[in-house]
Scaffold this active site. Structure first.
Site, mmCIF file in Angstrom:
data_model
loop_
_atom_site.group_PDB
_atom_site.id
_atom_site.type_symbol
_atom_site.label_atom_id
_atom_site.label_comp_id
_atom_site.label_asym_id
_atom_site.label_seq_id
_atom_site.Cartn_x
_atom_site.Cartn_y
_atom_site.Cartn_z
ATOM 1 N N HIS A 63 0.817 -1.219 0.000
ATOM 2 C CA HIS A 63 0.000 0.000 0.000
ATOM 3 C C HIS A 63 0.852 1.270 0.000
ATOM 4 C CE1 HIS A 63 0.580 -0.442 4.437
ATOM 5 N NE2 HIS A 63 0.522 0.882 4.425
ATOM 6 N N ASP A 93 0.092 -7.664 1.257
ATOM 7 C CA ASP A 93 0.472 -6.253 1.362
ATOM 8 C C ASP A 93 1.984 -6.083 1.380
ATOM 9 O OD1 ASP A 93 -0.029 -3.558 1.406
ATOM 10 O OD2 ASP A 93 -0.132 -3.422 3.580
ATOM 11 N N SER A 167 4.958 2.175 7.795
ATOM 12 C CA SER A 167 4.644 1.014 6.970
ATOM 13 C C SER A 167 5.838 0.589 6.133
ATOM 14 C CB SER A 167 3.476 1.325 6.038
ATOM 15 O OG SER A 167 2.259 1.022 6.647
#
Length: 439
Positions: A63, A93, A167
């Site tokens: 993402h 992901d 992230s």
């Protein structure tokens, strides 16, 4: 790219994105375009990553680079590199990038996340809110977390501070090995509250290896749609415990159908690995080599059998099989059961967009004091079968449900179809005169 995704439970992907005075970037762009004739402005997002190979291969989250037109990597000493996306895997992901440098780059090694224990100390590194090379420490708070972000959720939960922008950053053990990849936080206010999640290294490693070799991920596929067992459903199938994967659908001409699987089978183990929940089955199948024969123990008609499917490759959009019993044209309402049922006519099928291959009776309404309020059934659901028998008319459905009231356990197992997807619902009925409880 959008600001960290959020669902109703407060889960947020820990990606950072610039915004204008509280307005989401997309809203700001639209405002400028509509009222001032200005072109859309590019959105800039930041995340984290780590180098796993001196040749410049970088692991990050999918993402972080999703929908990116250009990816720039800034390394520790501040030098910027234009990166290529080698491969992405939205299901876990994860993404793999590549930068070119004129010298071998420092890199980190993988650790063994399977040996990581709850209570072990960890260190998370990333770029929260654009603050590069930020280090936070904490412990592993939980293992095997399913937070409903994808089909292969198996997260480590950590309490090291993770915020927007973390992230893709690494979670290290105290030996300096990467045992996780920071991916999401639970937060009501976008800040860290000590609940973060990381993809385990042992789940990420084979995915990254495939992205590096092929640019995509090939996963093992059985060709069944499974759901978890509830105690009521397990009891209806004669199982002592609610453990295993209940087969709600079998894909036409898939590996499972060719091996003899049928709707209503309960998968107990694969190659000796116990299937406690649906997620365990999905993870086990995804890791299996394509073309390999698997030993699958199945519960069918109160007995265990063994089937030997050959694992196939997961397609992009696997077909879903369906049972096609006959349809009736009668209608029925029963006050003891508390359900109003009707035949699945062409008009109702078209209005509710029910697939052509689905047959059964449709639920029009549920009384407020019906026992079926607890079962999860909804108006618009199609009841295809009751207690593993197809349903051909509303009267037949009501009769079967009333028959269940006369049994000692009063358990009902229904196969329903909702929005084109089959699933089993189990509930225990209690006799209530005129649909009411006067106690």
């Amino acid at each position: 790219m959008t600001i960290g995704e959020e669902n109703s439970a407060g889960l947020r992907r820990s990606k950072h994105q610039s915004a204008g005075r509280g307005l989401p970037p997309a809203a700001l762009d639209e405002l400028l375009r509509r009222f001032f004739g200005m072109p859309e402005m590019p959105i800039r997002a930041t995340g984290s990553g780590f180098i796993i190979d001196p040749a410049g291969y970088i692991v990050t989250e999918d993402h972080v680079v999703e929908n990116a037109e250009e990816v720039t990597v800034t390394v520790q000493e501040g030098k910027r590199h234009t990166a290529r996306i080698i491969g992405r895997d939205p299901k876990t992901d994860l993404a793999l990038l590549k930068i070119d440098a004129d010298h071998p780059l420092p890199y980190v090694g993988w650790g063994d996340s399977d040996t990581a224990r709850v209570g072990d100390w960890v260190v998370a590194i990333g770029n929260p809110f654009g603050l590069d090379a930020t280090v936070s420490s904490g412990i592993i708070s939980g293992r095997g977390r399913d937070i409903h972000l994808g089909p292969y959720d198996d997260f480590l939960q950590i309490d090291a501070a993770i915020n927007l922008g973390n992230s893709g950053g690494p979670t290290f053990d105290l030996n300096g090995r990467v045992i996780g990849i920071n991916t999401a936080i639970y937060s009501p206010n976008t800040g860290s509250v000590g609940i973060g999640f990381a993809v385990p290294a042992n789940l990420a490693q084979p995915v990254i290896a495939q992205l590096k070799a092929r640019g995509k991920v090939e996963r093992g596929w059985l060709g069944v749609r499974v759901q978890d067992l509830t105690p009521e459903i397990a009891q209806s199938f004669g199982l002592p415990e609610a453990e295993g994967g209940l087969v709600a659908d079998v894909t036409a001409d898939g590996p499972a159908e060719r091996a003899g699987f049928v709707q209503g089978d309960v998968i107990l183990s694969v190659n000796g690995q116990i299937v406690g929940k649906k997620r365990n089955l999905l993870l086990a199948l995804a890791a299996m080599p394509i073309g390999q024969k698997a030993e699958v123990r199945v519960w069918r008609q109160n007995a265990e059998i063994v089937l030997w499917p050959v694992i196939g490759e997961m397609p992009g959009s696997p077909q879903i099989a369906a049972i096609v019993p006959r349809e009736s044209r009668t209608q029925s309402k029963d006050f003891i059961i508390g359900l109003s049922l009707a035949p699945l006519t062409e008009a109702r099928r078209e209005l509710l967009e029910i697939p052509r291959n689905i047959r059964g009776v449709i639920v029009l309404s549920i009384d407020d004091d019906s026992a079926f309020l607890r079962s999860g059934i909804r108006p618009g659901d199609v009841i295809e079968g009751i207690n593993q028998q197809p349903v051909n008319s509303p009267e037949e459905a009501i009769a079967r449900l009333k028959r269940a009231l006369t049994t000692e356990q009063k358990n009902v197992l229904m196969l329903i179809n909702r929005h084109g997807t089959n699933r089993y619902l189990g509930t225990s009925l209690e006799y209530k005169p005129n649909g009411r409880d006067d106690s």
